[in-house]
Scaffold this motif. Sequence first.
Motif, PDB file in Angstrom:
ATOM      1  N   LEU A  25       0.821  -1.205   0.000  1.00 60.71           N
ATOM      2  CA  LEU A  25       0.000   0.000   0.000  1.00 60.71           C
ATOM      3  C   LEU A  25       0.858   1.259   0.000  1.00 60.71           C
ATOM      4  O   LEU A  25       0.453   2.305  -0.531  1.00 60.71           O
ATOM      5  N   GLU A  26       2.047   1.166   0.573  1.00 61.24           N
ATOM      6  CA  GLU A  26       2.974   2.304   0.584  1.00 61.24           C
ATOM      7  C   GLU A  26       3.369   2.728  -0.830  1.00 61.24           C
ATOM      8  O   GLU A  26       3.778   3.872  -1.053  1.00 61.24           O
ATOM      9  N   THR A  27       3.237   1.832  -1.826  1.00 59.98           N
ATOM     10  CA  THR A  27       3.624   2.165  -3.199  1.00 59.98           C
ATOM     11  C   THR A  27       2.535   2.927  -3.951  1.00 59.98           C
ATOM     12  O   THR A  27       2.777   3.388  -5.062  1.00 59.98           O
ATOM     13  N   TRP A  28       1.356   3.047  -3.377  1.00 59.79           N
ATOM     14  CA  TRP A  28       0.274   3.763  -4.064  1.00 59.79           C
ATOM     15  C   TRP A  28       0.622   5.243  -4.216  1.00 59.79           C
ATOM     16  O   TRP A  28       1.027   5.905  -3.248  1.00 59.79           O
ATOM     17  N   SER A  29       0.444   5.764  -5.407  1.00 52.97           N
ATOM     18  CA  SER A  29       0.738   7.186  -5.644  1.00 52.97           C
ATOM     19  C   SER A  29      -0.148   8.080  -4.786  1.00 52.97           C
ATOM     20  O   SER A  29       0.293   9.142  -4.320  1.00 52.97           O
ATOM     21  N   ALA A  30      -1.395   7.699  -4.559  1.00 51.44           N
ATOM     22  CA  ALA A  30      -2.304   8.521  -3.762  1.00 51.44           C
ATOM     23  C   ALA A  30      -1.868   8.618  -2.309  1.00 51.44           C
ATOM     24  O   ALA A  30      -2.184   9.594  -1.627  1.00 51.44           O
ATOM     25  N   VAL A  31      -1.145   7.607  -1.817  1.00 50.06           N
ATOM     26  CA  VAL A  31      -0.617   7.669  -0.454  1.00 50.06           C
ATOM     27  C   VAL A  31       0.377   8.819  -0.337  1.00 50.06           C
ATOM     28  O   VAL A  31       0.346   9.593   0.631  1.00 50.06           O
ATOM     29  N   ASN A  32       1.261   8.941  -1.321  1.00 54.30           N
ATOM     30  CA  ASN A  32       2.209  10.065  -1.311  1.00 54.30           C
ATOM     31  C   ASN A  32       1.489  11.395  -1.444  1.00 54.30           C
ATOM     32  O   ASN A  32       1.850  12.378  -0.774  1.00 54.30           O
ATOM     33  N   HIS A  33       0.473  11.451  -2.316  1.00 56.93           N
ATOM     34  CA  HIS A  33      -0.297  12.692  -2.461  1.00 56.93           C
ATOM     35  C   HIS A  33      -0.946  13.081  -1.134  1.00 56.93           C
ATOM     36  O   HIS A  33      -0.963  14.263  -0.756  1.00 56.93           O
ATOM     37  N   TYR A  34      -1.495  12.106  -0.433  1.00 57.52           N
ATOM     38  CA  TYR A  34      -2.155  12.367   0.853  1.00 57.52           C
ATOM     39  C   TYR A  34      -1.155  12.911   1.869  1.00 57.52           C
ATOM     40  O   TYR A  34      -1.442  13.884   2.586  1.00 57.52           O
ATOM     41  N   LYS A  35       0.014  12.283   1.944  1.00 52.72           N
ATOM     42  CA  LYS A  35       1.029  12.744   2.890  1.00 52.72           C
ATOM     43  C   LYS A  35       1.450  14.183   2.599  1.00 52.72           C
ATOM     44  O   LYS A  35       1.632  14.993   3.519  1.00 52.72           O
ATOM     45  N   GLU A  36       1.610  14.504   1.329  1.00 57.77           N
ATOM     46  CA  GLU A  36       2.012  15.860   0.947  1.00 57.77           C
ATOM     47  C   GLU A  36       0.910  16.867   1.245  1.00 57.77           C
ATOM     48  O   GLU A  36       1.183  17.994   1.673  1.00 57.77           O
ATOM     49  N   ARG A  37      -0.330  16.471   1.039  1.00 55.84           N
ATOM     50  CA  ARG A  37      -1.456  17.398   1.203  1.00 55.84           C
ATOM     51  C   ARG A  37      -1.823  17.608   2.667  1.00 55.84           C
ATOM     52  O   ARG A  37      -2.098  18.728   3.101  1.00 55.84           O
ATOM     53  N   TYR A  38      -1.839  16.521   3.459  1.00 54.32           N
ATOM     54  CA  TYR A  38      -2.349  16.599   4.824  1.00 54.32           C
ATOM     55  C   TYR A  38      -1.282  16.406   5.895  1.00 54.32           C
ATOM     56  O   TYR A  38      -1.568  16.571   7.082  1.00 54.32           O
ATOM     57  N   GLU A  39      -0.058  16.049   5.494  1.00 55.18           N
ATOM     58  CA  GLU A  39       1.047  15.806   6.418  1.00 55.18           C
ATOM     59  C   GLU A  39       0.675  14.769   7.476  1.00 55.18           C
ATOM     60  O   GLU A  39       1.021  14.902   8.656  1.00 55.18           O
ATOM     61  N   LYS A  40      -0.037  13.754   7.036  1.00 55.28           N
ATOM     62  CA  LYS A  40      -0.415  12.626   7.894  1.00 55.28           C
ATOM     63  C   LYS A  40      -0.232  11.336   7.106  1.00 55.28           C
ATOM     64  O   LYS A  40      -0.203  11.350   5.873  1.00 55.28           O
ATOM     65  N   ASP A  41      -0.134  10.238   7.836  1.00 59.96           N
ATOM     66  CA  ASP A  41       0.018   8.931   7.203  1.00 59.96           C
ATOM     67  C   ASP A  41      -1.352   8.287   7.037  1.00 59.96           C
ATOM     68  O   ASP A  41      -1.984   7.928   8.037  1.00 59.96           O
TER      69      ASP A  41
END
Length: 246
Positions: free
Chosen positions: A197-213
């Motif tokens: 799941l860590e490889t999902w592009s949306a996971v990185n987008h979420y971290k950048e947008r909300y600064e949460k995991d």
Amino acid sequence: MKDLFSTNAALYAQFRPHYPDELFRFIYAQLENHESAWDVGTGNGQIAAKLARHFTTVLATDISDKQLAEASRLPNIQYRKQAAEAVFSEQENFDLIISAQAIHWFDFPSFYARVYEHLKPKGLLAATGYGLIGCKDEQFNGAIRHLYYDLLGNCWDPERKYIDDAYKTIPFPFREISCPHFAIAEQWTANRLCAYLETWSAVNHYKERYEKDPLASIRQMASAVDPEVLYDFEFPVFVRAGFAIR
């Protein structure tokens, strides 16, 4: 074509699932010749390595240096940093042109122009991918769907809809053949699921947008179960394939 996978190239190479052999047997059975193949958007070369066992030569192209650096080096594979839409030598022609989990990022008219330029008269274009992972354990299955639809819903790039549609909505100006459904079956630990799941592009987008995991709750679930227990997972695999209309 967007480059969304350079950041986690090593994770991507290690933890992405592998396509079933049945898919490749079906594709190979449609071909009269098996001399050359072009793997477009090869990423870490997973598909190219499979093709190398069957074709004399394989061209594998991608726009990410970091992804290409993770690829297995085999003597009959030529890796090249090159966009799917880029013009290249008209002398390079292929019995099979294949794109796995990548065609939805391409500019369709420009890429299809390259396909028509480089596909041999009896050659095949195959566009394949896999959809949302499912789990037979209802707790993890529900958590995956909550992550995908609720937490990450607005963090997916617009092109993701083509995956959700199993590529049925991409333009496909070819003489299409009927393709069966396939599946990827995996047995993973809960921690292995988290790594994927860590490889999902949306996971990185979420971290950048909300600064949460966004994986925090699934990681907590994983930490609460036996780390050695294997769970049954499945990815639906889809493919569209066809010959040039000449």
